[in-house]
Design a protein around this motif. Structure first.
Motif, PDB file in Angstrom:
ATOM      1  N   ALA A  82      16.445 -26.050  56.843  1.00 20.05           N
ATOM      2  CA  ALA A  82      15.796 -24.744  56.870  1.00 20.05           C
ATOM      3  C   ALA A  82      16.821 -23.676  57.201  1.00 20.05           C
ATOM      4  CB  ALA A  82      14.672 -24.735  57.904  1.00 20.05           C
ATOM      5  N   PHE A  83      16.561 -22.489  56.732  1.00 18.49           N
ATOM      6  CA  PHE A  83      17.394 -21.323  56.980  1.00 18.49           C
ATOM      7  C   PHE A  83      17.135 -20.798  58.387  1.00 18.49           C
ATOM      8  CE2 PHE A  83      17.598 -16.674  57.046  1.00 18.49           C
ATOM      9  CZ  PHE A  83      18.912 -16.465  56.663  1.00 18.49           C
ATOM     10  N   PHE A  84      18.181 -20.291  59.034  1.00 17.97           N
ATOM     11  CA  PHE A  84      17.990 -19.567  60.292  1.00 17.97           C
ATOM     12  C   PHE A  84      18.844 -18.312  60.277  1.00 17.97           C
ATOM     13  CE2 PHE A  84      21.538 -22.391  61.191  1.00 17.97           C
ATOM     14  CZ  PHE A  84      22.412 -21.611  61.940  1.00 17.97           C
ATOM     15  N   ARG A  85      18.416 -17.336  61.048  1.00 18.45           N
ATOM     16  CA  ARG A  85      19.175 -16.088  61.156  1.00 18.45           C
ATOM     17  C   ARG A  85      20.374 -16.363  62.056  1.00 18.45           C
ATOM     18  NH1 ARG A  85      16.255 -12.505  58.612  1.00 18.45           N
ATOM     19  NH2 ARG A  85      14.005 -12.563  58.740  1.00 18.45           N
ATOM     20  N   ASP A  86      21.533 -16.264  61.462  1.00 20.11           N
ATOM     21  CA  ASP A  86      22.784 -16.588  62.128  1.00 20.11           C
ATOM     22  C   ASP A  86      23.243 -15.430  63.018  1.00 20.11           C
ATOM     23  OD1 ASP A  86      25.072 -17.910  62.798  1.00 20.11           O
ATOM     24  OD2 ASP A  86      25.871 -18.018  60.779  1.00 20.11           O
ATOM     25  N   ARG A  87      23.834 -15.757  64.152  1.00 20.28           N
ATOM     26  CA  ARG A  87      24.368 -14.724  65.051  1.00 20.28           C
ATOM     27  C   ARG A  87      25.647 -14.116  64.498  1.00 20.28           C
ATOM     28  NH1 ARG A  87      23.175 -16.836  71.142  1.00 20.28           N
ATOM     29  NH2 ARG A  87      21.085 -17.572  70.688  1.00 20.28           N
ATOM     30  N   ASP A  88      26.407 -14.909  63.724  1.00 18.85           N
ATOM     31  CA  ASP A  88      27.626 -14.410  63.088  1.00 18.85           C
ATOM     32  C   ASP A  88      27.240 -13.756  61.763  1.00 18.85           C
ATOM     33  OD1 ASP A  88      28.998 -15.637  65.114  1.00 18.85           O
ATOM     34  OD2 ASP A  88      29.441 -17.427  63.942  1.00 18.85           O
ATOM     35  N   ARG A  89      27.581 -12.520  61.597  1.00 17.68           N
ATOM     36  CA  ARG A  89      27.212 -11.811  60.374  1.00 17.68           C
ATOM     37  C   ARG A  89      28.265 -11.994  59.273  1.00 17.68           C
ATOM     38  NH1 ARG A  89      22.584 -10.209  61.982  1.00 17.68           N
ATOM     39  NH2 ARG A  89      22.261  -8.912  63.802  1.00 17.68           N
ATOM     40  N   CYS A  90      29.383 -12.632  59.593  1.00 24.04           N
ATOM     41  CA  CYS A  90      30.482 -12.738  58.631  1.00 24.04           C
ATOM     42  C   CYS A  90      30.483 -14.044  57.851  1.00 24.04           C
ATOM     43  CB  CYS A  90      31.821 -12.600  59.357  1.00 24.04           C
ATOM     44  SG  CYS A  90      31.991 -11.016  60.193  1.00 24.04           S
ATOM     45  N   ASP A  91      29.674 -15.008  58.241  1.00 24.93           N
ATOM     46  CA  ASP A  91      29.693 -16.281  57.525  1.00 24.93           C
ATOM     47  C   ASP A  91      28.319 -16.574  56.928  1.00 24.93           C
ATOM     48  OD1 ASP A  91      28.176 -17.021  59.690  1.00 24.93           O
ATOM     49  OD2 ASP A  91      29.699 -18.292  60.565  1.00 24.93           O
ATOM     50  N   HIS A  92      28.239 -17.679  56.214  1.00 27.52           N
ATOM     51  CA  HIS A  92      27.005 -17.999  55.504  1.00 27.52           C
ATOM     52  C   HIS A  92      26.540 -19.421  55.793  1.00 27.52           C
ATOM     53  CE1 HIS A  92      27.495 -14.274  53.350  1.00 27.52           C
ATOM     54  NE2 HIS A  92      28.748 -14.626  53.114  1.00 27.52           N
ATOM     55  N   ASP A  93      26.922 -19.959  56.929  1.00 31.37           N
ATOM     56  CA  ASP A  93      26.526 -21.322  57.275  1.00 31.37           C
ATOM     57  C   ASP A  93      25.269 -21.304  58.140  1.00 31.37           C
ATOM     58  OD1 ASP A  93      27.932 -20.083  59.265  1.00 31.37           O
ATOM     59  OD2 ASP A  93      29.052 -21.860  59.864  1.00 31.37           O
ATOM     60  N   CYS A  94      24.193 -20.812  57.573  1.00 29.41           N
ATOM     61  CA  CYS A  94      22.983 -20.590  58.355  1.00 29.41           C
ATOM     62  C   CYS A  94      21.836 -21.499  57.936  1.00 29.41           C
ATOM     63  CB  CYS A  94      22.578 -19.129  58.282  1.00 29.41           C
ATOM     64  SG  CYS A  94      22.534 -18.483  56.607  1.00 29.41           S
ATOM     65  N   GLY A 122      31.374 -25.841  71.152  1.00 30.80           N
ATOM     66  CA  GLY A 122      30.402 -24.766  71.132  1.00 30.80           C
ATOM     67  C   GLY A 122      30.475 -23.867  69.908  1.00 30.80           C
ATOM     68  N   HIS A 123      31.231 -24.302  68.888  1.00 32.46           N
ATOM     69  CA  HIS A 123      31.321 -23.542  67.638  1.00 32.46           C
ATOM     70  C   HIS A 123      30.274 -24.073  66.663  1.00 32.46           C
ATOM     71  CE1 HIS A 123      35.556 -23.357  69.228  1.00 32.46           C
ATOM     72  NE2 HIS A 123      35.166 -22.087  69.219  1.00 32.46           N
ATOM     73  N   GLU A 124      29.699 -23.177  65.868  1.00 32.65           N
ATOM     74  CA  GLU A 124      28.683 -23.633  64.927  1.00 32.65           C
ATOM     75  C   GLU A 124      29.300 -24.535  63.864  1.00 32.65           C
ATOM     76  OE1 GLU A 124      26.980 -20.545  62.303  1.00 32.65           O
ATOM     77  OE2 GLU A 124      28.338 -19.216  63.384  1.00 32.65           O
ATOM     78  N   VAL A 125      28.497 -25.496  63.404  1.00 31.96           N
ATOM     79  CA  VAL A 125      28.918 -26.444  62.381  1.00 31.96           C
ATOM     80  C   VAL A 125      28.238 -26.060  61.071  1.00 31.96           C
ATOM     81  CG1 VAL A 125      28.911 -28.861  61.658  1.00 31.96           C
ATOM     82  CG2 VAL A 125      29.188 -28.281  64.088  1.00 31.96           C
ATOM     83  N   ASN A 126      29.039 -25.865  60.035  1.00 28.40           N
ATOM     84  CA  ASN A 126      28.516 -25.565  58.705  1.00 28.40           C
ATOM     85  C   ASN A 126      28.114 -26.885  58.062  1.00 28.40           C
ATOM     86  OD1 ASN A 126      27.923 -24.715  56.156  1.00 28.40           O
ATOM     87  ND2 ASN A 126      29.956 -23.936  55.683  1.00 28.40           N
ATOM     88  N   LEU A 127      26.821 -27.094  57.863  1.00 32.81           N
ATOM     89  CA  LEU A 127      26.316 -28.345  57.304  1.00 32.81           C
ATOM     90  C   LEU A 127      26.292 -28.358  55.780  1.00 32.81           C
ATOM     91  CD1 LEU A 127      23.296 -28.997  59.698  1.00 32.81           C
ATOM     92  CD2 LEU A 127      25.644 -29.830  59.895  1.00 32.81           C
ATOM     93  N   LEU A 128      26.693 -27.254  55.162  1.00 36.37           N
ATOM     94  CA  LEU A 128      26.646 -27.164  53.703  1.00 36.37           C
ATOM     95  C   LEU A 128      27.977 -27.560  53.072  1.00 36.37           C
ATOM     96  CD1 LEU A 128      24.685 -23.819  53.271  1.00 36.37           C
ATOM     97  CD2 LEU A 128      23.794 -26.160  53.235  1.00 36.37           C
ATOM     98  N   SER A 149      17.752 -20.603  67.826  1.00 33.38           N
ATOM     99  CA  SER A 149      17.807 -19.443  66.937  1.00 33.38           C
ATOM    100  C   SER A 149      16.507 -18.661  67.103  1.00 33.38           C
ATOM    101  CB  SER A 149      17.979 -19.876  65.478  1.00 33.38           C
ATOM    102  OG  SER A 149      16.752 -20.304  64.929  1.00 33.38           O
ATOM    103  N   SER A 150      16.437 -17.515  66.485  1.00 27.42           N
ATOM    104  CA  SER A 150      15.204 -16.730  66.518  1.00 27.42           C
ATOM    105  C   SER A 150      14.342 -17.025  65.288  1.00 27.42           C
ATOM    106  CB  SER A 150      15.530 -15.239  66.587  1.00 27.42           C
ATOM    107  OG  SER A 150      16.269 -14.863  65.448  1.00 27.42           O
ATOM    108  N   SER A 151      14.716 -18.037  64.517  1.00 31.43           N
ATOM    109  CA  SER A 151      13.997 -18.360  63.282  1.00 31.43           C
ATOM    110  C   SER A 151      13.064 -19.542  63.472  1.00 31.43           C
ATOM    111  CB  SER A 151      14.985 -18.696  62.168  1.00 31.43           C
ATOM    112  OG  SER A 151      15.809 -17.586  61.897  1.00 31.43           O
ATOM    113  N   CYS A 152      11.841 -19.363  63.005  1.00 33.99           N
ATOM    114  CA  CYS A 152      10.850 -20.437  63.026  1.00 33.99           C
ATOM    115  C   CYS A 152      10.326 -20.646  61.610  1.00 33.99           C
ATOM    116  CB  CYS A 152       9.698 -20.088  63.962  1.00 33.99           C
ATOM    117  SG  CYS A 152      10.194 -20.065  65.700  1.00 33.99           S
ATOM    118  N   ILE A 153       9.861 -21.864  61.355  1.00 36.07           N
ATOM    119  CA  ILE A 153       9.307 -22.215  60.056  1.00 36.07           C
ATOM    120  C   ILE A 153       8.002 -22.962  60.298  1.00 36.07           C
ATOM    121  CG2 ILE A 153      10.705 -24.321  59.962  1.00 36.07           C
ATOM    122  CD1 ILE A 153      10.782 -23.969  56.895  1.00 36.07           C
ATOM    123  N   THR A 154       7.010 -22.720  59.455  1.00 35.89           N
ATOM    124  CA  THR A 154       5.743 -23.439  59.535  1.00 35.89           C
ATOM    125  C   THR A 154       5.730 -24.475  58.427  1.00 35.89           C
ATOM    126  OG1 THR A 154       4.651 -21.505  60.438  1.00 35.89           O
ATOM    127  CG2 THR A 154       3.233 -23.208  59.512  1.00 35.89           C
TER     128      THR A 154
END
Length: 175
Positions: A82-94, A122-128, A149-154
């Motif tokens: 699922a997608f989440f809103r990433d804290r880093d605005r410069c990357d796309h591993d969300c 403590g660095h984010e891992v890009n799973l893509l 994250s601040s993202s939730c999915i139903t």
């Protein structure tokens, strides 16, 4: 249970499909123990989703926990992402395959919080994959911690064939 698995009916002896409630039942249980947050002894199987209390997936139990992190497995055997809103605005591993149950309702629907995967530093891992179009399953092995994250999915839990509990942790979701 679920995924089109056939089960013999006790009344007719006829095979038929069942309404896969296994994942739903496990998430209800996880939600209950997240709400309780109590102490208990370490069990024999360290990643059983039914372990109580929260903290049972960690050895030794020495800190406070508020979340049982899990992955959902799809019909084809791959982790649900699922997608989440990433804290880093410069990357796309969300994208993430890790979740925290927030609510279960209408029988077998759930609201899940998407968790940001972190490495041991403590660095984010890009799973893509490099092209960003699919999961790179080997990257999951680099994940050691999580951030809320601040993202939730139903989701409809009947759409999943499996659930794998990963770790009990403290995310401070309600702080």
């Amino acid at each position: 249970m679920g995924c089109g698995r056939f089960e013999e009916s006790t009344s007719t002896g006829v095979l038929g499909t069942t309404s896969g409630r296994c994942v739903c039942d496990v998430l209800r249980f996880i939600k209950d123990i997240q709400d309780q947050v109590t102490d208990n002894d370490c069990p024999a199987c360290p990643t059983n989703c039914f372990l109580e209390p929260l903290g049972g997936l960690v050895s030794p139990v020495s800190t406070q926990f508020d979340t049982r992190v899990f992955m959902l497995i799809t019909k084809d055997g791959t982790p649900f992402k699922a997608f989440f809103r990433d804290r880093d605005r410069c990357d796309h591993d969300c994208f993430s395959v890790f979740f925290r149950v927030e609510d279960i309702f209408d029988g077998c629907c759930a609201t899940l919080r998407v968790l940001e995967p972190l490495d041991k530093h403590g660095h984010e891992v890009n799973l893509l994959t490099e092209c960003g179009t699919a999961l790179k399953l080997s990257k999951i092995c680099e994940v050691r911690d999580f951030r809320s994250s601040s993202s939730c999915i139903t989701v409809d839990l009947n759409c999943f064939c499996g659930i794998e509990c990963i770790k009990d942790t403290y995310l401070g979701v309600c702080d």
